[in-house]
Design an enzyme around this catalytic site. Structure first.
Site, PDB file in Angstrom:
ATOM      1  N   ASN A 155      49.296  39.964  37.703  1.00  0.00           N
ATOM      2  CA  ASN A 155      48.546  41.105  37.188  1.00  0.00           C
ATOM      3  C   ASN A 155      49.251  42.394  37.623  1.00  0.00           C
ATOM      4  O   ASN A 155      49.421  42.638  38.825  1.00  0.00           O
ATOM      5  CB  ASN A 155      47.119  41.025  37.760  1.00  0.00           C
ATOM      6  CG  ASN A 155      46.246  42.147  37.283  1.00  0.00           C
ATOM      7  OD1 ASN A 155      46.678  43.293  37.226  1.00  0.00           O
ATOM      8  ND2 ASN A 155      45.008  41.843  36.961  1.00  0.00           N
ATOM      9  N   HIS A 167      47.977  47.136  39.131  1.00  0.00           N
ATOM     10  CA  HIS A 167      48.143  47.979  40.318  1.00  0.00           C
ATOM     11  C   HIS A 167      49.401  48.835  40.243  1.00  0.00           C
ATOM     12  O   HIS A 167      49.485  49.880  40.887  1.00  0.00           O
ATOM     13  CB  HIS A 167      48.149  47.116  41.579  1.00  0.00           C
ATOM     14  CG  HIS A 167      46.883  46.333  41.706  1.00  0.00           C
ATOM     15  ND1 HIS A 167      45.695  46.919  42.070  1.00  0.00           N
ATOM     16  CD2 HIS A 167      46.617  45.038  41.454  1.00  0.00           C
ATOM     17  CE1 HIS A 167      44.747  45.999  42.053  1.00  0.00           C
ATOM     18  NE2 HIS A 167      45.275  44.855  41.677  1.00  0.00           N
ATOM     19  N   HIS A 183      44.848  44.549  32.261  1.00  0.00           N
ATOM     20  CA  HIS A 183      43.450  44.834  31.940  1.00  0.00           C
ATOM     21  C   HIS A 183      43.389  46.234  31.349  1.00  0.00           C
ATOM     22  O   HIS A 183      43.612  47.217  32.045  1.00  0.00           O
ATOM     23  CB  HIS A 183      42.617  44.748  33.234  1.00  0.00           C
ATOM     24  CG  HIS A 183      41.157  44.943  33.032  1.00  0.00           C
ATOM     25  ND1 HIS A 183      40.244  44.809  34.070  1.00  0.00           N
ATOM     26  CD2 HIS A 183      40.415  45.250  31.945  1.00  0.00           C
ATOM     27  CE1 HIS A 183      39.025  45.031  33.615  1.00  0.00           C
ATOM     28  NE2 HIS A 183      39.103  45.315  32.330  1.00  0.00           N
ATOM     29  N   ARG A 207      41.222  48.826  30.498  1.00  0.00           N
ATOM     30  CA  ARG A 207      39.824  49.224  30.728  1.00  0.00           C
ATOM     31  C   ARG A 207      39.389  50.281  29.726  1.00  0.00           C
ATOM     32  O   ARG A 207      40.214  51.048  29.221  1.00  0.00           O
ATOM     33  CB  ARG A 207      39.670  49.785  32.143  1.00  0.00           C
ATOM     34  CG  ARG A 207      39.619  48.722  33.213  1.00  0.00           C
ATOM     35  CD  ARG A 207      39.417  49.356  34.575  1.00  0.00           C
ATOM     36  NE  ARG A 207      39.070  48.357  35.549  1.00  0.00           N
ATOM     37  CZ  ARG A 207      37.819  48.016  35.884  1.00  0.00           C
ATOM     38  NH1 ARG A 207      36.788  48.627  35.336  1.00  0.00           N
ATOM     39  NH2 ARG A 207      37.599  47.085  36.769  1.00  0.00           N
ATOM     40  N   ARG A 245      41.857  53.593  33.190  1.00  0.00           N
ATOM     41  CA  ARG A 245      42.186  54.137  34.513  1.00  0.00           C
ATOM     42  C   ARG A 245      43.504  53.610  35.076  1.00  0.00           C
ATOM     43  O   ARG A 245      44.080  54.233  35.943  1.00  0.00           O
ATOM     44  CB  ARG A 245      41.051  53.891  35.503  1.00  0.00           C
ATOM     45  CG  ARG A 245      41.016  52.506  36.079  1.00  0.00           C
ATOM     46  CD  ARG A 245      40.112  52.465  37.280  1.00  0.00           C
ATOM     47  NE  ARG A 245      38.725  52.528  36.883  1.00  0.00           N
ATOM     48  CZ  ARG A 245      37.786  51.742  37.409  1.00  0.00           C
ATOM     49  NH1 ARG A 245      38.097  50.878  38.345  1.00  0.00           N
ATOM     50  NH2 ARG A 245      36.548  51.813  37.017  1.00  0.00           N
ATOM     51  N   GLU A 268      43.123  41.210  29.633  1.00  0.00           N
ATOM     52  CA  GLU A 268      41.734  41.272  30.097  1.00  0.00           C
ATOM     53  C   GLU A 268      41.042  42.449  29.421  1.00  0.00           C
ATOM     54  O   GLU A 268      41.616  43.545  29.331  1.00  0.00           O
ATOM     55  CB  GLU A 268      41.685  41.478  31.601  1.00  0.00           C
ATOM     56  CG  GLU A 268      42.165  40.310  32.406  1.00  0.00           C
ATOM     57  CD  GLU A 268      42.074  40.583  33.896  1.00  0.00           C
ATOM     58  OE1 GLU A 268      41.537  41.638  34.300  1.00  0.00           O
ATOM     59  OE2 GLU A 268      42.557  39.751  34.663  1.00  0.00           O
ATOM     60  N   THR A 317      37.110  44.170  39.230  1.00  0.00           N
ATOM     61  CA  THR A 317      36.084  43.402  38.529  1.00  0.00           C
ATOM     62  C   THR A 317      35.173  42.702  39.540  1.00  0.00           C
ATOM     63  O   THR A 317      35.624  41.870  40.313  1.00  0.00           O
ATOM     64  CB  THR A 317      36.749  42.353  37.618  1.00  0.00           C
ATOM     65  OG1 THR A 317      37.791  42.992  36.887  1.00  0.00           O
ATOM     66  CG2 THR A 317      35.739  41.758  36.660  1.00  0.00           C
ATOM     67  N   GLU A 362      38.067  31.289  33.388  1.00  0.00           N
ATOM     68  CA  GLU A 362      38.740  31.675  34.634  1.00  0.00           C
ATOM     69  C   GLU A 362      37.662  31.772  35.699  1.00  0.00           C
ATOM     70  O   GLU A 362      36.742  32.591  35.596  1.00  0.00           O
ATOM     71  CB  GLU A 362      39.480  33.011  34.481  1.00  0.00           C
ATOM     72  CG  GLU A 362      40.173  33.408  35.792  1.00  0.00           C
ATOM     73  CD  GLU A 362      41.116  34.593  35.674  1.00  0.00           C
ATOM     74  OE1 GLU A 362      41.747  34.760  34.613  1.00  0.00           O
ATOM     75  OE2 GLU A 362      41.209  35.338  36.658  1.00  0.00           O
ATOM     76  N   HIS A 382      41.278  36.143  41.588  1.00  0.00           N
ATOM     77  CA  HIS A 382      40.646  37.274  42.272  1.00  0.00           C
ATOM     78  C   HIS A 382      40.694  37.072  43.788  1.00  0.00           C
ATOM     79  O   HIS A 382      40.162  36.093  44.301  1.00  0.00           O
ATOM     80  CB  HIS A 382      39.195  37.514  41.844  1.00  0.00           C
ATOM     81  CG  HIS A 382      38.845  38.978  41.885  1.00  0.00           C
ATOM     82  ND1 HIS A 382      38.579  39.641  43.053  1.00  0.00           N
ATOM     83  CD2 HIS A 382      38.784  39.903  40.907  1.00  0.00           C
ATOM     84  CE1 HIS A 382      38.337  40.914  42.786  1.00  0.00           C
ATOM     85  NE2 HIS A 382      38.466  41.100  41.485  1.00  0.00           N
TER      86      HIS A 382
HETATM   87  N1  PXP Z   1      41.446  37.725  37.309  1.00  0.00           N
HETATM   88  C1  PXP Z   1      40.642  38.706  36.819  1.00  0.00           C
HETATM   89  C2  PXP Z   1      39.774  38.382  35.643  1.00  0.00           C
HETATM   90  C3  PXP Z   1      40.641  39.992  37.384  1.00  0.00           C
HETATM   91  O1  PXP Z   1      39.842  40.948  36.884  1.00  0.00           O
HETATM   92  C4  PXP Z   1      41.502  40.263  38.464  1.00  0.00           C
HETATM   93  C5  PXP Z   1      41.525  41.623  39.080  1.00  0.00           C
HETATM   94  O2  PXP Z   1      42.101  42.530  38.248  1.00  0.00           O
HETATM   95  C6  PXP Z   1      42.333  39.223  38.929  1.00  0.00           C
HETATM   96  C7  PXP Z   1      42.269  37.964  38.348  1.00  0.00           C
HETATM   97  C8  PXP Z   1      43.316  39.432  40.032  1.00  0.00           C
HETATM   98  O3  PXP Z   1      42.657  39.749  41.217  1.00  0.00           O
HETATM   99  P1  PXP Z   1      43.503  40.293  42.432  1.00  0.00           P
HETATM  100  O4  PXP Z   1      44.088  41.603  42.015  1.00  0.00           O
HETATM  101  O5  PXP Z   1      42.493  40.410  43.529  1.00  0.00           O
HETATM  102  O6  PXP Z   1      44.568  39.269  42.721  1.00  0.00           O
END
Ligand code: PXP
Length: 242
Positions: free
Chosen positions: A10, A13, A46, A48, A52, A73, A104, A154, A189
């Site tokens: 992901n 960040h 994602h 949003r 953001r 996402e 999330t 998921e 997550h």
């Molecule tokens: N899966 C989903 C659906 C998420 O919303 C997120 C967070 O953006 C993640 C996985 C990844 O989580 P993390 O950034 O804590 O690894």
């Protein structure tokens, strides 16, 4: 025999960091390319509603030009469904979205939103997109996911990552139920080097989506080493029970 497990990285960040200065650096697309070069099996973004972190232009370029499957996402809205159908990522993961949350929080309540989700999932499926629902590991949510036409769930590992007692058992049972229901199982997550192994060892889980920890760790040792190490831990956990 355990099947292979994929790592989706992901890159939200990276966009957060870029946006902190309002410029173009670091570029989520360039980092996504580096993740792929380092062995990422997929890229997650994602988009949003408030844009953001990931912006429309990031999503366009990543969906068009990154060579591995893109996991897009989004919230279950008309606007996002239209964007997804146009960008045609490999997969869409529908997540709950509240403007004030930092990330999330909690899974999607599929049970209570079946009527809203069903037509959205039908549109995405018709566009050739594989639809996943981000849910807490509860049997009722899994059954509802099947009922609304999702092919994938998921499982939310946030509570597990926060050491909530009994959470690994709940995830184990939910993962086993996906096989019975014919759903593909992903998870994510809050996963880190320290807590990934018991999740990666669950044989039904085919993909982990990880962001925050990987980006943080990459500051210390670099992205390629971080991705290689996480994939190594996942593969090693997978060998258990083989
Ligand atoms: N899966 C989903 C659906 C998420 O919303 C997120 C967070 O953006 C993640 C996985 C990844 O989580 P993390 O950034 O804590 O690894």
């Amino acid at each position: 025999m355990n099947q292979a497990i994929r790592l989706g990285v992901n890159v939200d960040h990276v966009a957060t960091l870029r946006n902190a200065r309002g410029g173009a650096h670091p570029d989520p697309f360039t980092i996504a390319q580096a993740c792929v070069a380092a062995g990422a099996d997929g890229i997650t973004i994602h988009l949003r509603e408030d844009r953001r972190h990931i912006r429309d232009a990031d999503a366009e370029k990543i969906c068009a030009e990154i060579s591995v499957p893109i996991n897009f996402e989004m919230a279950a809205t008309e606007e996002m469904t239209t964007i997804a159908c146009r960008l045609k990522p490999h997969g869409v993961c529908i997540v709950p979205e509240r403007r004030t949350e930092i990330t999330t929080e909690g899974g999607l309540d599929v049970v209570s939103h079946q009527a809203q989700l069903k037509p959205i999932i039908a549109r995405l499926n018709a566009a050739g997109i594989v639809v996943s629902l981000f849910i807490d590991p509860e049997p009722a949510q899994l059954e509802a996911a099947l009922a609304v036409g999702a092919a994938v769930v998921e499982l939310h590992t946030g509570a597990y990552a926060n050491n909530r007692p009994g959470e690994l058992a709940r995830l184990t049972a939910a993962a086993a139920l996906t096989t019975k229901l014919g759903l593909e199982c992903h998870a994510g997550h809050g996963l880190t080097y320290a807590n990934v192994a018991p999740i990666a060892a669950l044989p039904e889980i085919r993909e982990l989506n990880i962001g925050h920890y990987l980006v943080g760790e990459a500051l210390l040792v670099g992205l390629p080493e971080t991705i290689r190490h996480m994939k190594g831990l996942m593969s090693a956990a997978r060998l258990v029970g083989k």
